[in-house]
Design an enzyme around this catalytic site. Sequence first.
Site, mmCIF file in Angstrom:
data_model
loop_
_atom_site.group_PDB
_atom_site.id
_atom_site.type_symbol
_atom_site.label_atom_id
_atom_site.label_comp_id
_atom_site.label_asym_id
_atom_site.label_seq_id
_atom_site.Cartn_x
_atom_site.Cartn_y
_atom_site.Cartn_z
ATOM 1 N N HIS A 129 -49.153 -37.314 5.996
ATOM 2 C CA HIS A 129 -48.641 -38.677 5.832
ATOM 3 C C HIS A 129 -49.805 -39.667 5.687
ATOM 4 O O HIS A 129 -50.816 -39.564 6.372
ATOM 5 C CB HIS A 129 -47.772 -39.062 7.029
ATOM 6 C CG HIS A 129 -46.978 -40.307 6.795
ATOM 7 N ND1 HIS A 129 -47.495 -41.568 6.986
ATOM 8 C CD2 HIS A 129 -45.705 -40.486 6.365
ATOM 9 C CE1 HIS A 129 -46.575 -42.472 6.693
ATOM 10 N NE2 HIS A 129 -45.480 -41.837 6.308
ATOM 11 N N GLU B 13 -50.242 -42.671 6.624
ATOM 12 C CA GLU B 13 -50.675 -43.380 7.836
ATOM 13 C C GLU B 13 -51.604 -42.496 8.663
ATOM 14 O O GLU B 13 -52.645 -42.951 9.145
ATOM 15 C CB GLU B 13 -49.446 -43.787 8.675
ATOM 16 C CG GLU B 13 -49.840 -44.542 9.935
ATOM 17 C CD GLU B 13 -48.699 -44.701 10.921
ATOM 18 O OE1 GLU B 13 -47.556 -44.966 10.499
ATOM 19 O OE2 GLU B 13 -48.958 -44.546 12.134
ATOM 20 N N ASN C 178 -40.027 -41.632 7.927
ATOM 21 C CA ASN C 178 -39.334 -42.114 9.132
ATOM 22 C C ASN C 178 -37.821 -41.929 9.025
ATOM 23 O O ASN C 178 -37.151 -41.714 10.024
ATOM 24 C CB ASN C 178 -39.749 -43.550 9.457
ATOM 25 C CG ASN C 178 -39.149 -44.552 8.521
ATOM 26 O OD1 ASN C 178 -38.001 -44.911 8.652
ATOM 27 N ND2 ASN C 178 -39.924 -44.996 7.531
ATOM 28 N N SER D 141 -37.566 -48.312 5.697
ATOM 29 C CA SER D 141 -37.772 -48.818 4.332
ATOM 30 C C SER D 141 -36.442 -48.973 3.586
ATOM 31 O O SER D 141 -36.414 -48.995 2.364
ATOM 32 C CB SER D 141 -38.703 -47.880 3.573
ATOM 33 O OG SER D 141 -38.235 -46.562 3.666
HETATM 34 S S1 SF4 Z 1 -43.415 -51.951 12.093
HETATM 35 FE FE1 SF4 Z 1 -43.046 -50.596 10.334
HETATM 36 S S2 SF4 Z 1 -44.997 -50.510 9.266
HETATM 37 FE FE2 SF4 Z 1 -45.409 -51.361 11.278
HETATM 38 S S3 SF4 Z 1 -45.962 -49.621 12.485
HETATM 39 FE FE3 SF4 Z 1 -43.780 -49.858 12.767
HETATM 40 S S4 SF4 Z 1 -42.833 -48.573 11.199
HETATM 41 FE FE4 SF4 Z 1 -44.997 -48.808 10.662
#
Ligand code: SF4
Length: 572
Positions: free
Chosen positions: A129, A131, A225, A267
């Site tokens: 991923h 991230e 997610n 998302s």
């Molecule tokens: S708010 Fe959204 S983008 Fe930020 S860490 Fe959580 S899941 Fe990731």
Amino acid sequence: MSEKTKIIVARHAGFCPGVKKAIDMALELARNRKQPIYTLGPLIHNRQVIETLEEKNIKAINDISQIKDSNSILVIRAHGIPQSEEEKLRATSMEIIDATCPLVKKVHSNIFDYSQKGYETIIVGDKDHTEVIGLMSYAKDICHIISGPDEAKKLPFIKKANIVAQTTQEETIFNACVEVLRDKTDELIISNTICAPTKERQKETIEFAKDCDLIIVVGGRNSANTQRLFKICSKITKEAIHIEKDDELPSDALNNRRNVFITAGASTPNWMIEKVLEKVRDLSKKEKSFLAEKLTFLGKLFVTGSLYTAISAMALTYICMKLESVEMDIRLIILSGLFVASLHIINRMEEKGSVVPDSAQKFLFIRFKSAVKLIGILFGIVSIIISAFFGIKIFILTALFWLAGIFYPYKTLAGLNKFPDFPASKDIVTAFGWSFVCAGLPAIDGETLIYKSTQLAVLFALLLVFMRSVLLGISNVHNDMIVGNENFYKAAGPKLTYLIVSLIFIFVEIVLITLFNMGWKEVLVRTMFFGLFYYMVVMALFFFKKIPERISSETIIDFQFIFLGLLAFIAA
Ligand code: SF4
């Protein structure tokens, strides 16, 4: 199929703050800058939103070699990127906009700080991923990636370790890893970096899932997610379905279901959740009569086609004429309805690309686009023709205001996008347009504009319409429609918006008290004073996030003028 199907929609479903912020930043750039805008990877795993962003000149690329223009702007998306990659990007001549979620940045700092102190990093997440790849780069020492407790067991003994989680990790998996690693380390720093929005989403899902016989998880198939949420749901409920869009829901999905829970990944835009909810409702009420279905659809067309708004504008004109004490003239009331409907239809039509259209929008703005546009223009022309009956001054003013309103959505084409795009421009322009036609025209015609009472009535209309527009903007943002700084709520943020709208409400009430103290139309003014508390109720609903979907929101918001108009009629 049970008639008593209970449908619950997760409160924490939809865009997370990080994704929302990244999209807003990109849209703001698209609105104000001429250069091509790129994002390193898609900003969001949702095809419809990606297509809409592309229409707005925001393109997702996988590698910077795909960018030919060195003058371009590159947006780093919410997941963040590896440090070395960021350095490489910053060395280019491109402008780099960092939209990395602040909560991901916090994990970067956490990993960096502990690894500086000699702690090995253990990340509980998906090794492929984006991230996680970014997180790894902040570890200055050894970094291990594990997907769960089984992989944790395979790790060697570590003296000093810092365990962190991918921000969207499942909490039970993270905790299970921690338990395994307690025996495999001398010193273990537990950094539960699962972000608060993810925790809330998971907590809520677990809470509701227990009592449900079906969970519908909405979100992109390639969204990590959403997949994780689906996995959690599959473990704790009888049946879970993962869909990307409403039309993927099988027609027998609701058979014999009593409790259905709808949730979504970070998302997934709210309007997609609303579409799924609409579909679920349809499936759970198959016995809904043909007539009821048609009437519901007609209602949607009535609101979406701005006819309902036209009635609201006519009601406001009636109130203003009463307040200004001008002679009631039905032609002015009709003029205001046609004028407002015309501008709303044309503006809405041009906003079409901002969301995936619902059934009413599809019908009006895609299928019968040309006919509806023609009707919008005809409404405007008829309103101008009616204005000619009131003299040259009113005719010219009406034509000028109408042309300005029609021109508003085409400002970018005319290269004037900077001019009307100041923050809250849309709400301000709308307020001026309505107050001109609903309060200004009757006053000009009745030659009462010199009186303080009339000026206060015009101010009353201006502020009411501004509040209406702001509330609609809040609803649009809540429903994840793509709006920009021309929307007051977007420009000012929630706290300032509610503060300003509350202050305007108080100010409008003061205007009414002033009129009352002047001895002006006491019964009517007093009725308006109390009637305005309708606003407070709507505002409170919105403030406590009880914001319904687009059409219901619009119906509730615009009903205020009809309600006040009825009160004015009774008080007359
Ligand atoms: S708010 Fe959204 S983008 Fe930020 S860490 Fe959580 S899941 Fe990731």
